[in-house]
Design a protein around this motif. Structure first.
Motif, mmCIF file in Angstrom:
data_model
loop_
_atom_site.group_PDB
_atom_site.id
_atom_site.type_symbol
_atom_site.label_atom_id
_atom_site.label_comp_id
_atom_site.label_asym_id
_atom_site.label_seq_id
_atom_site.Cartn_x
_atom_site.Cartn_y
_atom_site.Cartn_z
ATOM 1 N N LEU A 66 18.119 31.018 38.669
ATOM 2 C CA LEU A 66 18.657 29.991 37.778
ATOM 3 C C LEU A 66 19.862 29.274 38.397
ATOM 4 O O LEU A 66 20.441 28.387 37.788
ATOM 5 C CB LEU A 66 19.064 30.615 36.438
ATOM 6 C CG LEU A 66 17.910 31.100 35.561
ATOM 7 C CD1 LEU A 66 18.436 31.924 34.402
ATOM 8 C CD2 LEU A 66 17.086 29.926 35.061
ATOM 9 N N GLY A 67 20.245 29.690 39.606
ATOM 10 C CA GLY A 67 21.341 29.032 40.309
ATOM 11 C C GLY A 67 22.668 29.761 40.257
ATOM 12 O O GLY A 67 23.663 29.284 40.782
ATOM 13 N N TYR A 68 22.695 30.951 39.634
ATOM 14 C CA TYR A 68 23.930 31.735 39.576
ATOM 15 C C TYR A 68 23.956 32.683 40.768
ATOM 16 O O TYR A 68 23.301 33.712 40.770
ATOM 17 C CB TYR A 68 24.012 32.512 38.263
ATOM 18 C CG TYR A 68 24.047 31.615 37.056
ATOM 19 C CD1 TYR A 68 25.186 30.887 36.751
ATOM 20 C CD2 TYR A 68 22.942 31.498 36.223
ATOM 21 C CE1 TYR A 68 25.226 30.048 35.652
ATOM 22 C CE2 TYR A 68 22.973 30.657 35.119
ATOM 23 C CZ TYR A 68 24.110 29.940 34.840
ATOM 24 O OH TYR A 68 24.153 29.107 33.758
ATOM 25 N N GLN A 69 24.730 32.317 41.784
ATOM 26 C CA GLN A 69 24.781 33.106 43.012
ATOM 27 C C GLN A 69 25.913 34.131 43.006
ATOM 28 O O GLN A 69 25.983 34.968 43.887
ATOM 29 C CB GLN A 69 24.919 32.176 44.219
ATOM 30 C CG GLN A 69 23.774 31.176 44.338
ATOM 31 C CD GLN A 69 22.404 31.825 44.380
ATOM 32 O OE1 GLN A 69 22.191 32.796 45.093
ATOM 33 N NE2 GLN A 69 21.467 31.307 43.601
ATOM 34 N N VAL A 70 26.798 34.045 42.008
ATOM 35 C CA VAL A 70 27.943 34.948 41.927
ATOM 36 C C VAL A 70 27.910 35.702 40.612
ATOM 37 O O VAL A 70 27.701 35.111 39.551
ATOM 38 C CB VAL A 70 29.272 34.157 42.040
ATOM 39 C CG1 VAL A 70 30.473 35.033 41.712
ATOM 40 C CG2 VAL A 70 29.406 33.552 43.428
ATOM 41 N N MET A 71 28.073 37.011 40.721
ATOM 42 C CA MET A 71 28.263 37.850 39.534
ATOM 43 C C MET A 71 29.594 38.561 39.715
ATOM 44 O O MET A 71 29.858 39.115 40.787
ATOM 45 C CB MET A 71 27.136 38.863 39.354
ATOM 46 C CG MET A 71 27.302 39.728 38.106
ATOM 47 S SD MET A 71 25.929 40.882 37.833
ATOM 48 C CE MET A 71 24.656 39.752 37.314
ATOM 49 N N ALA A 72 30.403 38.520 38.672
ATOM 50 C CA ALA A 72 31.729 39.130 38.751
ATOM 51 C C ALA A 72 31.911 40.143 37.631
ATOM 52 O O ALA A 72 31.400 39.963 36.529
ATOM 53 C CB ALA A 72 32.805 38.045 38.653
ATOM 54 N N ILE A 73 32.655 41.187 37.963
ATOM 55 C CA ILE A 73 33.096 42.160 36.965
ATOM 56 C C ILE A 73 34.572 41.867 36.757
ATOM 57 O O ILE A 73 35.371 41.976 37.689
ATOM 58 C CB ILE A 73 32.862 43.597 37.452
ATOM 59 C CG1 ILE A 73 31.362 43.816 37.695
ATOM 60 C CG2 ILE A 73 33.430 44.607 36.452
ATOM 61 C CD1 ILE A 73 31.032 45.064 38.445
ATOM 62 N N VAL A 74 34.891 41.439 35.558
ATOM 63 C CA VAL A 74 36.239 40.967 35.262
ATOM 64 C C VAL A 74 36.897 41.920 34.281
ATOM 65 O O VAL A 74 36.372 42.144 33.176
ATOM 66 C CB VAL A 74 36.200 39.538 34.663
ATOM 67 C CG1 VAL A 74 37.607 39.025 34.408
ATOM 68 C CG2 VAL A 74 35.423 38.590 35.578
ATOM 69 N N GLN A 75 38.007 42.504 34.674
ATOM 70 C CA GLN A 75 38.752 43.395 33.790
ATOM 71 C C GLN A 75 39.961 42.639 33.265
ATOM 72 O O GLN A 75 40.672 41.987 34.032
ATOM 73 C CB GLN A 75 39.144 44.667 34.527
ATOM 74 C CG GLN A 75 37.892 45.451 34.916
ATOM 75 C CD GLN A 75 38.197 46.684 35.695
ATOM 76 O OE1 GLN A 75 38.922 46.631 36.675
ATOM 77 N NE2 GLN A 75 37.639 47.795 35.267
ATOM 78 N N VAL A 76 40.169 42.725 31.958
ATOM 79 C CA VAL A 76 41.202 41.940 31.295
ATOM 80 C C VAL A 76 42.121 42.857 30.506
ATOM 81 O O VAL A 76 41.664 43.726 29.758
ATOM 82 C CB VAL A 76 40.568 40.910 30.332
ATOM 83 C CG1 VAL A 76 41.637 40.098 29.616
ATOM 84 C CG2 VAL A 76 39.603 39.997 31.086
ATOM 85 N N SER A 77 43.409 42.646 30.690
ATOM 86 C CA SER A 77 44.427 43.335 29.899
ATOM 87 C C SER A 77 45.044 42.303 28.962
ATOM 88 O O SER A 77 45.335 41.180 29.366
ATOM 89 C CB SER A 77 45.492 43.918 30.824
ATOM 90 O OG SER A 77 46.476 44.599 30.083
ATOM 91 N N LEU A 78 45.227 42.682 27.710
ATOM 92 C CA LEU A 78 45.805 41.785 26.716
ATOM 93 C C LEU A 78 47.273 42.118 26.504
ATOM 94 O O LEU A 78 47.668 43.280 26.584
ATOM 95 C CB LEU A 78 45.061 41.899 25.391
ATOM 96 C CG LEU A 78 43.544 41.640 25.436
ATOM 97 C CD1 LEU A 78 42.938 41.798 24.043
ATOM 98 C CD2 LEU A 78 43.229 40.281 26.017
ATOM 99 N N ASP A 119 28.742 29.580 42.148
ATOM 100 C CA ASP A 119 29.284 29.963 43.455
ATOM 101 C C ASP A 119 30.752 30.348 43.259
ATOM 102 O O ASP A 119 31.260 30.322 42.134
ATOM 103 C CB ASP A 119 29.120 28.841 44.485
ATOM 104 C CG ASP A 119 29.688 27.505 44.032
ATOM 105 O OD1 ASP A 119 30.720 27.492 43.305
ATOM 106 O OD2 ASP A 119 29.119 26.471 44.392
ATOM 107 N N LEU A 120 31.435 30.688 44.349
ATOM 108 C CA LEU A 120 32.833 31.130 44.232
ATOM 109 C C LEU A 120 33.742 30.016 43.711
ATOM 110 O O LEU A 120 34.645 30.268 42.911
ATOM 111 C CB LEU A 120 33.349 31.637 45.580
ATOM 112 C CG LEU A 120 32.851 33.024 45.984
ATOM 113 C CD1 LEU A 120 33.309 33.356 47.399
ATOM 114 C CD2 LEU A 120 33.322 34.084 45.008
ATOM 115 N N GLU A 121 33.508 28.814 44.165
ATOM 116 C CA GLU A 121 34.329 27.704 43.683
ATOM 117 C C GLU A 121 34.145 27.512 42.176
ATOM 118 O O GLU A 121 35.119 27.343 41.437
ATOM 119 C CB GLU A 121 33.979 26.411 44.423
ATOM 120 C CG GLU A 121 34.841 25.234 44.014
ATOM 121 C CD GLU A 121 34.512 23.969 44.788
ATOM 122 O OE1 GLU A 121 34.981 22.908 44.347
ATOM 123 O OE2 GLU A 121 33.800 24.034 45.807
ATOM 124 N N ALA A 122 32.914 27.567 41.719
ATOM 125 C CA ALA A 122 32.633 27.424 40.281
ATOM 126 C C ALA A 122 33.264 28.571 39.501
ATOM 127 O O ALA A 122 33.784 28.366 38.400
ATOM 128 C CB ALA A 122 31.130 27.370 40.033
#
Length: 159
Positions: A66-78, A119-122
């Motif tokens: 589908l065009g998504y070349q980047v998958m990220a695991i994002v950890q967030v602290s509030l 991609d990384l820029e996106a």
């Protein structure tokens, strides 16, 4: 509060196994694979749905195609951890299609997100425009997936 565990017999487990392999099976084909006639098999499937064991039927899409070349695991602290802040953050995350999953977690971070980008820029633009502007965000730590080794969508069936 968690509901009590649903008791499964051998036939229920076979039905669930077959549906996990191919959720598009017709009632007749499923019944044949689990050695039942169509009506009793259909009633068992309906019961498993009503008990909440089967929560839906889905097509698993290939993010890369589908065009998504980047998958990220994002950890967030509030910075605010009261109920209202947690709910505001979680409601905002649910509105972002690129966030595939969000988990409230224990430990240093409060939430873990699974995010896709073209991609990384996106991803950089997305992170700045969305993640960093979510309610109460204090700290964000991102790891990028280098290789998907296993992505199970269902838990193992109890023995």
């Amino acid at each position: 509060m968690n509901k009590p565990r649903v008791k499964l017999d051998r036939i229920d487990r076979r039905i669930l196994e077959e549906l996990q392999l191919d959720a598009r099976l017709s009632s007749a084909d499923l019944a044949e694979r689990v050695s039942l006639t169509t009506s009793p098999c259909w009633r068992r499937v309906k019961r498993l749905e009503e008990e909440g064991l089967i929560s839906g039927y889905h097509a698993r899409l290939n993010a890369g195609r589908l065009g998504y070349q980047v998958m990220a695991i994002v950890q967030v602290s509030l910075d605010k951890k009261d109920t209202q802040s947690l709910q505001a953050f979680e409601a905002a995350v649910q509105e972002i299609p690129q966030v595939l999953a969000c988990f409230r977690i224990s430990g240093r971070y409060d939430h873990q997100l699974i995010v896709v980008a073209e991609d990384l820029e996106a991803y950089g633009v997305f992170s700045g425009n969305y993640i960093n502007s979510l309610p109460s965000v204090k700290e964000v730590y991102t790891s990028f997936v280098l290789k998907e080794v296993k992505a199970a969508t269902n838990p193992p069936l109890p023995g």
